[in-house]
Design an enzyme around this catalytic site. Sequence first.
Site, PDB file in Angstrom:
ATOM      1  N   CYS A   1      67.265  54.506  56.385  1.00 48.13           N
ATOM      2  CA  CYS A   1      68.247  53.733  55.616  1.00 48.13           C
ATOM      3  C   CYS A   1      68.478  54.358  54.241  1.00 48.13           C
ATOM      4  O   CYS A   1      67.591  54.354  53.390  1.00 48.13           O
ATOM      5  CB  CYS A   1      67.729  52.297  55.486  1.00 48.13           C
ATOM      6  SG  CYS A   1      68.608  51.280  54.297  1.00 48.13           S
TER       7      CYS A   1
ATOM      8  N   CYS B   1      68.146  52.002  51.229  1.00 45.21           N
ATOM      9  CA  CYS B   1      66.723  51.663  51.045  1.00 45.21           C
ATOM     10  C   CYS B   1      66.033  52.745  50.227  1.00 45.21           C
ATOM     11  O   CYS B   1      65.227  52.447  49.335  1.00 45.21           O
ATOM     12  CB  CYS B   1      66.013  51.532  52.397  1.00 45.21           C
ATOM     13  SG  CYS B   1      66.676  50.243  53.468  1.00 45.21           S
TER      14      CYS B   1
END
Length: 106
Positions: A31, A34
């Site tokens: 991600c 993230c």
Amino acid sequence: MATVAVTDDTFDKEVKQSAVPVVVDFWAEWCGPCKQIGPALEELAAEYGDKIKVAKVDVDSNPNTAAAMGVRGIPALFIFKDGQVISNRAGAAPKAALQSWIDESI
């Protein structure tokens, strides 16, 4: 205090039974957003010291906790205090915005 890796097995002990407020970051290695907020969370964990705990839950390795929390997209951030969710937000944000959110919540 550095961030703490939390699993399905340790979530209750590390988060719900914590004596201090806990910021929980649901994330995954793949991600991009993230990875953007990861360094900011590490810095905030160090700056707040023992006042809060920052816990990271890898949703790929720990799908049960993510499902139980209703996480549909990542990064998903929750603040727990006294075992209860007191605030949550989704998506990446700059460090200053994350700090403001934490300060307003705890």
